[in-house]
Write a protein that holds these residues in place. Structure first.
Motif, PDB file in Angstrom:
ATOM      1  N   LEU A  55     -45.685  58.338 119.520  1.00 34.10           N
ATOM      2  CA  LEU A  55     -47.030  58.389 118.955  1.00 34.10           C
ATOM      3  C   LEU A  55     -47.624  56.989 118.963  1.00 34.10           C
ATOM      4  CD1 LEU A  55     -49.308  59.826 117.322  1.00 34.10           C
ATOM      5  CD2 LEU A  55     -48.002  59.258 115.249  1.00 34.10           C
ATOM      6  N   ARG A  56     -48.780  56.851 119.577  1.00 34.87           N
ATOM      7  CA  ARG A  56     -49.493  55.567 119.513  1.00 34.87           C
ATOM      8  C   ARG A  56     -50.457  55.629 118.349  1.00 34.87           C
ATOM      9  NH1 ARG A  56     -51.171  52.229 124.715  1.00 34.87           N
ATOM     10  NH2 ARG A  56     -48.896  52.241 124.708  1.00 34.87           N
ATOM     11  N   ARG A 103     -59.387  54.976 121.536  1.00 36.64           N
ATOM     12  CA  ARG A 103     -59.177  56.031 122.536  1.00 36.64           C
ATOM     13  C   ARG A 103     -58.837  55.436 123.895  1.00 36.64           C
ATOM     14  NH1 ARG A 103     -63.250  59.145 121.138  1.00 36.64           N
ATOM     15  NH2 ARG A 103     -61.936  60.661 120.058  1.00 36.64           N
ATOM     16  N   GLY A 114     -55.186  54.889 124.136  1.00 31.53           N
ATOM     17  CA  GLY A 114     -54.319  56.035 123.901  1.00 31.53           C
ATOM     18  C   GLY A 114     -53.908  56.279 122.474  1.00 31.53           C
ATOM     19  N   ARG A 172     -53.610  57.976 118.975  1.00 33.60           N
ATOM     20  CA  ARG A 172     -53.751  59.350 118.478  1.00 33.60           C
ATOM     21  C   ARG A 172     -53.901  59.422 116.963  1.00 33.60           C
ATOM     22  NH1 ARG A 172     -48.654  62.115 120.264  1.00 33.60           N
ATOM     23  NH2 ARG A 172     -49.624  63.944 119.286  1.00 33.60           N
ATOM     24  N   LEU A 173     -53.514  58.361 116.261  1.00 38.42           N
ATOM     25  CA  LEU A 173     -53.675  58.275 114.804  1.00 38.42           C
ATOM     26  C   LEU A 173     -54.309  56.936 114.480  1.00 38.42           C
ATOM     27  CD1 LEU A 173     -53.217  59.121 111.846  1.00 38.42           C
ATOM     28  CD2 LEU A 173     -50.875  58.223 112.042  1.00 38.42           C
ATOM     29  N   GLU A 223     -59.880  64.696 119.534  1.00 36.42           N
ATOM     30  CA  GLU A 223     -58.442  64.986 119.583  1.00 36.42           C
ATOM     31  C   GLU A 223     -57.622  64.012 118.749  1.00 36.42           C
ATOM     32  OE1 GLU A 223     -58.883  61.501 122.034  1.00 36.42           O
ATOM     33  OE2 GLU A 223     -60.130  63.274 121.724  1.00 36.42           O
ATOM     34  N   MET A 224     -58.252  62.961 118.251  1.00 36.61           N
ATOM     35  CA  MET A 224     -57.576  61.949 117.450  1.00 36.61           C
ATOM     36  C   MET A 224     -57.512  62.390 115.982  1.00 36.61           C
ATOM     37  SD  MET A 224     -58.674  57.894 117.354  1.00 36.61           S
ATOM     38  CE  MET A 224     -58.964  57.895 119.120  1.00 36.61           C
ATOM     39  N   SER A 233     -59.764  65.484 112.027  1.00 38.52           N
ATOM     40  CA  SER A 233     -59.703  65.559 113.483  1.00 38.52           C
ATOM     41  C   SER A 233     -60.938  66.338 113.906  1.00 38.52           C
ATOM     42  CB  SER A 233     -58.429  66.268 113.955  1.00 38.52           C
ATOM     43  OG  SER A 233     -58.513  67.656 113.685  1.00 38.52           O
ATOM     44  N   VAL A 266     -50.303  65.130 114.423  1.00 44.20           N
ATOM     45  CA  VAL A 266     -49.429  63.999 114.763  1.00 44.20           C
ATOM     46  C   VAL A 266     -48.243  63.886 113.807  1.00 44.20           C
ATOM     47  CG1 VAL A 266     -51.267  62.697 115.877  1.00 44.20           C
ATOM     48  CG2 VAL A 266     -50.844  62.375 113.424  1.00 44.20           C
ATOM     49  N   GLU A 308     -46.596  51.837 119.107  1.00 46.42           N
ATOM     50  CA  GLU A 308     -46.158  53.141 119.596  1.00 46.42           C
ATOM     51  C   GLU A 308     -44.733  53.379 119.132  1.00 46.42           C
ATOM     52  OE1 GLU A 308     -47.505  54.708 123.529  1.00 46.42           O
ATOM     53  OE2 GLU A 308     -45.369  54.503 124.012  1.00 46.42           O
TER      54      GLU A 308
END
Length: 280
Positions: A4-5, A32, A35, A37-38, A81-82, A104, A138, A248
């Motif tokens: 997870l990044r 974004r 990459g 995601r959180l 999507e984040m 999200s 996530v 990450e």
């Protein structure tokens, strides 16, 4: 589960909601691109924090927002999507709460109302009364706000509720009584950093710490956003000038490794801790 990044932000925010949302949009776009995601944004990033903690300011405080209102919906649309955690002033009838929301593109995933109130903050906000983890795309998260992290029980409650990642959003200022010329040397910066590492290590969880930077009213914020691993190691940090700390990690694998030999949650002895001491 793949790595997870994640990222934690240190940036300034003020009373202009439109300007705050534009800045958030820029930060989300930047995250974004790499990459993420959180993403953890600071306390009060929608509408700014208090201008003073002495109770004597004429500032009316941040604008109260409906947790189901257009600003939170816009934040969710930006997230897509984040998964994004952000601080705001929550309107609840006649009460106002210093709050955080996790969103999200699907909408609100979780909310938290700040429980512990420093100095004169209780003159502007009512206090929350719980810490609860919640599921997200996530992983299972828990949130807290600023002074909440000074109390070990806050993070422990989230960890015992299954939180794999704790997100602490802050507007943590430098010392007002003995400020250091260099924020990196300030004693409140030291405390901010120490709490982040201690809370992650003692609960063996991943820790994202976002904070305001710059100045607002009489307060100067220490920045120092960071991502901390479950062994208390700092994986990424911004420093006091602000920015975005990106790291990450395969979260389930990192937690399993940290807890393999000495599991701090597993090895607890609640029977030996005695009855809670009444608040004095």
């Amino acid at each position: 589960m793949s790595a997870l990044r994640m990222a934690a932000v240190a940036a300034p925010f003020g009373r202009d909601l439109e300007a705050d949302l534009v800045r958030i949009a820029e930060l989300v776009a930047r995250a974004r691109q790499v990459g993420v995601r959180l993403l953890a944004l600071p306390e009060a990033c929608l509408g700014g924090y208090l201008a003073s903690l002495d109770g004597g300011s004429a500032d009316e405080g941040p604008p109260p927002l409906d947790p189901a209102g257009p600003e939170i919906r816009r934040l969710a649309a930006l997230a897509g999507e984040m998964v994004i955690c952000a601080g705001y002033c929550e309107a609840a009838g006649a009460d106002r709460y210093n709050a955080a929301v996790c969103v999200s593109g699907d909408g609100v995933l979780g909310r938290h109302r700040k429980v512990h109130q420093p100095l004169g903050e209780d003159a502007s906000f009512a206090a929350g009364d719980r810490f609860a983890a919640f599921d997200t795309p996530v992983g299972r998260l828990g949130m807290m706000i600023c002074y909440d992290k000074a109390f070990p029980e806050s993070a422990r409650a989230l960890a015992l509720d299954g939180a794999e990642i704790a997100v602490c959003v802050s507007a943590w200022p430098a010392s007002r009584t003995r400020p250091a010329a260099d924020l990196a040397d300030d004693r409140w910066t030291h405390r901010f950093d120490l709490f982040d590492r201690a809370r992650a290590l003692e609960n063996q969880i991943v820790w994202l710490s976002a904070n305001q930077s710059g100045s607002f009213g009489s307060l100067r914020f220490v920045g120092s956003a960071k991502v901390v691993g479950p062994g208390g190691e700092v994986l990424a940090r911004t420093g006091t000038d602000g920015g975005m700390a990106v790291a990450e990690l395969d979260v389930p694998a990192a937690l399993a490794t940290a807890r393999r030999s000495m599991g701090h949650l597993r090895d607890r002895r609640p029977d030996a801790y005695g009855r809670p001491v009444p608040a004095g």
